[in-house]
Every structure is written in C-alpha cells, then in structure tokens.
Design a protein around this motif. Sequence first.
Motif: not given
Length: 413
Positions: A274-289
């Motif tokens: 779950x920690x790794x998936x949260x990191x994935x979410x964080x990276x993708x959100x930054x890219x989207x922004x």
Amino acid sequence: MMANDAPAPSDSTTDIQVKGKAVADATEIPASAESTENAEYAHLSTDELIALGKKYSATGDFEKAVEVLGCASAKLADVHGADSPLCADVLFLYGAALFENAVAKLSPLGGSVDAANEDAAADATDAAKESGRFVFEGDADDLNEGASSSSAAPAEPVADADNSNQEEEQDGEGGDAEDEEEGSDMQLAWETLDLARLGYQKMGTEGELKMADVLLALGDVSLEQAQWAQAIEDFTAAITIKSNRLSADDRELAEANYKLSLAHEFAEDFDKALECQETVMSVLNKKLASLKDLQGEQLTDRVIQETEDIEGLLADIKSKIIDLNLQKSEAAKKAAAAAEESNASSTLASTSTTAAPAVVNDISGLVKSKKNVSNSTSPSKDATSGLKRKADECEEPAGEEGAKKVKEGSDDN
C-alpha cells in the motif's frame, strides 16, 4: 531457479559484489538454443542484427529475437569481452528477449507468433490494462516495443476423447523436459541481464540509469519465479538510483514503485504494498499537475493524450488500493481465526493435563483429615481394653452354648 543460484565464479576470476550478488568477470555470454550461429544472419553486421532483433521483439516473435540478438551479442563479446560496457546494451536486449521468450512459452499457444498476428503489437496498451498490468510510459512507440504474444486467446479444447488421452500422455512425457527448458531460459535471462548490469556499472554515473533499468528487468525475472525477496531487493535498488537521478514527477518512478508493490503484495506484506501504491499515486498526481500547467503552444495533442492516460491510471491505482485493503482485511481475519483456534486447542490441552493432579490433592486432604481425627481422639491403652471388653460382653452369643451361658448368668443374678 533463483537469481542467487547463478554458477559460482572460479578462484581465478575477480568477483564484484553488488546488491548481494557475486558476478565473475565473464569472457563468454550465456548460450541459448535459439542463439546459436546461423548462416542466415552471418552476413549481417552487429548493428543490423540489433535492429532486426528489436523488430522481432516488438512483434512478439521472441524466439527469433533471441536467435538474432544472441548472434549480435556473441559478435561483440568476441571483440570486447562479454563484461565490457560496449556489450551492455545488446546484452540488455538479449536478456530481455530471453525472459519474454520464457514467459511466452508458458502461454497456451507457446512461443513465437505468426505473421498474421503481428498487428496485435499495436494493442499492447489495452491488453496490458485488461490483464491488470499498468503501462506508465507515455510514448506509444515504447508501448509497441514491449508487445507480447502472451495475451492471445487459448485454443479450443479437442472434443475427441481418444485424441485428448493421447495428448495427455504426450504432455506427461514431455512435461519435465519443457519445465527444464523454461527454467534454463529464465536462468539464462538472469545471467545475461546481470552481465549487462555489470557492464553499466563499469560506466560509472553515466550508466546508472541504464543499470537501474536492468535491475528492474532482473526483478521481473525473480517475480516470475516467485522469488519475492530477490525481486524486492532489485526493485528497491532501481528505485534508489532513479529517485536520485530523475525528477519527482517522472513516470519511470511510478512504474518502478508499482513493480515493488506487486512484489510486496505477492509476499503478503500488504502494508508495504500500500505504501508503494501511495507513492505511485503521488508521482502521477505531480505529473498530472505539471501537464495541466502547460498552456498555448505547449498544449499539444500528445500532452492532452498523456493527461488522459494519467487520469485513467490514477483511477486504476485507486481501485488497486481498494483491492489491497480488502486483501489485508481478509488476511487479518484469517490470522485472527487461526490464533483463536490455536488458543482454544492450547486451553483444552492444559485442562486435560491438570485434571488428574486435582483429584489426587483432594484424596490427600481426606487422608490427612482422617489421621488428625485419629490422633486427637485416641484413648489410652487401658481405656481401649475396657472398651473392647465391654464390646465383647455385648456381643450376642451364638448357638446352644451361647444360650446356656446366658441362662447361667441369669441364675447367678
């Protein structure tokens, strides 16, 4: 076979320790049945062989890719040595083809694809999403290069029972040989990829990012062989390198963390997954922004397409997180039930063990109480004699003699 099961180097070679691995300076590349010298490719240069090997890999014909890239690797190794940085790129391609070929052999239709199926490579993104594999690269050309034939539909079962029985017998005879071949292909893939890693390592900082890509490929091999700990080690090492060299919104970081999450999930460490998936979410959100900040001429069709892709990936990752939480909950319930059953068994065993001594203690108490009463009320010797005599006198005589004695006693009185 595990990655750590690679053949040990001889005493005459120099060992290089990296991330728990020991790799000897090599003079030959690992050999494969598909990569032997072929007159069909003898006239081609190394660059032509590499280009042809890439083409075969892109169309999913990994048997041909192994054959061609094996020839290219052998040619370069003869000139520079297999562990040379100049051989690292082709060894990386060769190792990746070996791995994909081994995986393709596990599919219902086997290894290579027909020419009629080559167009399936263009649908690699959709097939990956449908199978639960996420694609993090935005370049469509990169997606096509990773196309695989493993998503093809299985063949229809044979209706004839006799034919089925014959096929089962043949499968039984050849099953061991196929398993051995697949294991050999996986081992060859690992050895080849590790040679590529060694070549990139010798390049220093210049080869770090490529070495990280090789580590991801090594992790894929370990993941396919259910060697979760080794996969976690290689994925973690790759993420460490990429985190130091790439921007925080680079999609390569999302891909690496997603793979690490899979390894933790298969190892049933759901918290880390779950920690790794949260990191994935964080990276993708930054890219989207960062993409949404683009305006004017920067807002190209490719940017718009990538924005839509990332939004779709974020939705998929959210679903994945929900699934992981459900798995975590189910695992906790099973663990609690197992613990409760174990405690109940222990309590039952303890009760049956202590029951017998409790009865003995009660008996001991009764015996002790009897002794105390006897000691406290015991009369003197004379008193005892008197009591005995009195008891004798009170006894009822038996028979005629007894009756006579009783009568005589009455006359005397």
